[in-house]
Enzyme design. Structure first.
Site, PDB file in Angstrom:
ATOM      1  N   CYS A  24       2.798   8.861   9.300  1.00  0.00           N
ATOM      2  CA  CYS A  24       1.390   8.244   9.246  1.00  0.00           C
ATOM      3  C   CYS A  24       1.140   7.188   9.958  1.00  0.00           C
ATOM      4  CB  CYS A  24       1.126   7.898   7.590  1.00  0.00           C
ATOM      5  SG  CYS A  24       2.392   6.849   6.893  1.00  0.00           S
ATOM      6  N   ASN A  55       0.765  -1.274  -0.013  1.00  0.00           N
ATOM      7  CA  ASN A  55      -0.054  -0.116   0.201  1.00  0.00           C
ATOM      8  C   ASN A  55       0.897   1.192   0.191  1.00  0.00           C
ATOM      9  OD1 ASN A  55       0.149  -1.557   2.602  1.00  0.00           O
ATOM     10  ND2 ASN A  55      -0.118   0.464   3.432  1.00  0.00           N
TER      11      ASN A  55
HETATM   12  C1  LIG Z   1      -6.276  -0.170   3.803  1.00  0.00           C
HETATM   13  C2  LIG Z   1      -5.788  -1.522   3.860  1.00  0.00           C
HETATM   14  C3  LIG Z   1      -6.036  -2.428   4.881  1.00  0.00           C
HETATM   15  C4  LIG Z   1      -7.175  -2.118   6.004  1.00  0.00           C
HETATM   16  O1  LIG Z   1      -8.276  -2.184   5.344  1.00  0.00           O
HETATM   17  P1  LIG Z   1      -9.699  -1.577   6.325  1.00  0.00           P
HETATM   18  O2  LIG Z   1     -10.833  -2.135   5.330  1.00  0.00           O
HETATM   19  O3  LIG Z   1      -9.532  -0.027   6.211  1.00  0.00           O
HETATM   20  O4  LIG Z   1      -9.691  -2.160   7.603  1.00  0.00           O
HETATM   21  C5  LIG Z   1      -5.393  -3.455   5.105  1.00  0.00           C
HETATM   22  N1  LIG Z   1      -4.357  -4.008   4.255  1.00  0.00           N
HETATM   23  C6  LIG Z   1      -3.909  -2.993   3.437  1.00  0.00           C
HETATM   24  C7  LIG Z   1      -2.940  -3.338   2.315  1.00  0.00           C
HETATM   25  C8  LIG Z   1      -4.564  -1.638   3.126  1.00  0.00           C
HETATM   26  O5  LIG Z   1      -4.246  -1.118   2.068  1.00  0.00           O
END
Ligand SMILES: *Cc1c(COP(=O)(O)O)cnc(C)c1O
Length: 405
Positions: free
Chosen positions: A330, A155
């Site tokens: 962050c 991410n």
């Molecule tokens: C955003 C994200 C999460 C968490 O997802 P939510 O639905 O916000 O709890 C987990 N893993 C990755 C790679 C993400 O980008």
């Protein structure tokens, strides 16, 4: 006319697509039934809508509808997958393999199990592009290993792991393979069969659906994967996740998957072009800038770069009509550099200088030009005030300088 602020942080969240909202609206008011109400039409209507969404969500990862378990989001899906497998298979072993650049939902679930003495965890390193080596996964396996959990795409830096190879290794050794595919689903092709994935986490709000809804795919055959639930109650979702279903959210999540599945190839091309345009403009106009993540094996909408001699946080403050994200801060209240960027072997200064641009469906070429211009101007302005940048320009090796207190 360009509208500001410009949103370019689509890895953090995405706006709801208007088509998704339209699909959701009736389920707040007239079609408000509880999907578990078996004895009237309100319940049947809700159950049917949930069934349709289950089909739409299963389709985007080539799963069967009954293999989709609804959750409150991918954080819960990751927790359920990791804690659920470790608990269920505790008589078989207690070793988990993961990777240092995973999302906190995965890393903190692993830490929690270690703290409770329920698991020992191997945190695999990544190479300078943020990629995990499948051979390292293979070597880490012991006769105690019950779970491999490696994300599809990162991410922060957008790096796409060699998931299919890892899936093959997991299959050979008969170990359950969980994949946090939040950033990959709807952006690049994901296929749980071809990729050899047994458990897969996904989230609504990263693919133009609503926040607070997600799913865990749980393989039903070859092998059938078992889990101990972390939430007990009425036995919803085949006993794996109790609680009244968030029908509205689920309908939106389903619609979002249907749209993403339909538009995936075209959108990936569109975002790759926009990203390349942004990258080219920044790299043409600025020196001492470095790409973080993999040059080719990366998500279409991701660009992560470090601007040497510039603090990411200062840069963000200077471009307050552009929403992007910095590698610092962050993850915590203190200004720590990103653990993902650090894992690439990047030194602390450069890690503090990293900015993540997350392009999405609603960004335009005009916005890219604007952001490139704003960032370029601000980086130049900040560097003009930086004695370090000045010294580096004069050819002084900063690492050899003896600094006086
Ligand atoms: C955003 C994200 C999460 C968490 O997802 P939510 O639905 O916000 O709890 C987990 N893993 C990755 C790679 C993400 O980008």
């Amino acid at each position: 006319m360009l509208k500001t602020p410009v949103y370019m942080d689509n890895h953090a969240t995405t706006p709801c697509d208007p088509r998704v909202l339209d699909a959701m609206l009736p389920y707040f008011t007239s079609k408000f039934g509880n999907a578990a109400s078996r004895n009237h039409s309100f319940g049947w209507e809700a159950e049917e809508a949930v069934g349709k969404a289950r089909d739409q969500i299963a389709a985007i990862i080539n799963a069967k509808s009954k293999e989709i378990i609804f959750t409150s989001g991918a954080t819960e899906s990751d927790n359920l997958a990791i804690k659920g497998v470790v608990e269920f298979y505790k008589d078989k072993g207690n070793h988990v393999i993961t990777c240092v650049t995973e999302h906190k939902a995965v890393l903190d679930s692993c830490r929690a199990l270690e703290r409770l003495g329920k698991a020992t965890v191997t945190y695999l390193p990544v190479d300078k592009y943020g990629m995990v080596d499948p051979d390292a996964v293979r070597r880490a396996i012991t006769d105690q290993t019950v779970l491999i959990t490696i994300m599809y795409a990162n991410n922060e830096i957008g790096t796409i792991h060699p998931i299919r190879e890892i899936g093959k290794i997991a299959k050979e050794r008969e170990i359950v393979f969980h994949c946090d595919a939040v950033q990959a689903v709807g952006k690049i092709p994901v296929d749980v069969d071809k990729d050899g994935i047994d458990l897969l986490s996904m989230s609504g709000h990263k693919i133009y659906g609503p926040k607070g809804v997600g799913a865990l795919y749980v393989r039903s055959k070859g092998p059938r994967v078992r889990l101990t639930p972390i939430i007990d109650g009425g036995g919803h979702e085949r006993g794996m996740r109790s609680g009244t279903l968030n029908v509205t959210g689920i309908v939106g999540f389903g619609a979002a998957c249907e749209i993403a599945n339909h538009e995936l190839a075209g959108e990936a091309r569109y975002l790759t072009d926009l990203r390349n345009q942004l990258q080219a403009q920044l790299f043409e106009r600025l020196d001492e800038i470095y790409l973080n993540g993999h040059p080719t094996e990366r998500l279409p909408g991701n660009l992560n770069v470090s601007f040497a001699y510039v603090e990411g946080e200062s840069l963000l403050m200077g471009i307050n009509d552009v929403a992007v994200s910095s590698g610092s801060a962050c993850t915590s209240a203190t200004l720590e550099p990103s653990y993902v960027i650090r894992a690439l072997g990047t030194d602390e200064e450069l890690a503090h200088s990293s900015i993540r641009f997350g392009l999405g469906r609603f960004n335009t070429g005009e916005e890219v030009d604007y952001v490139a211009e704003r960032v370029t101007r601000e980086v130049k302005r900040l560097r003009e005030m930086s004695p370090l940048y000045e010294m580096a320009r004069e050819g002084i090796d900063l690492k050899s300088v003896q600094w006086k207190a």
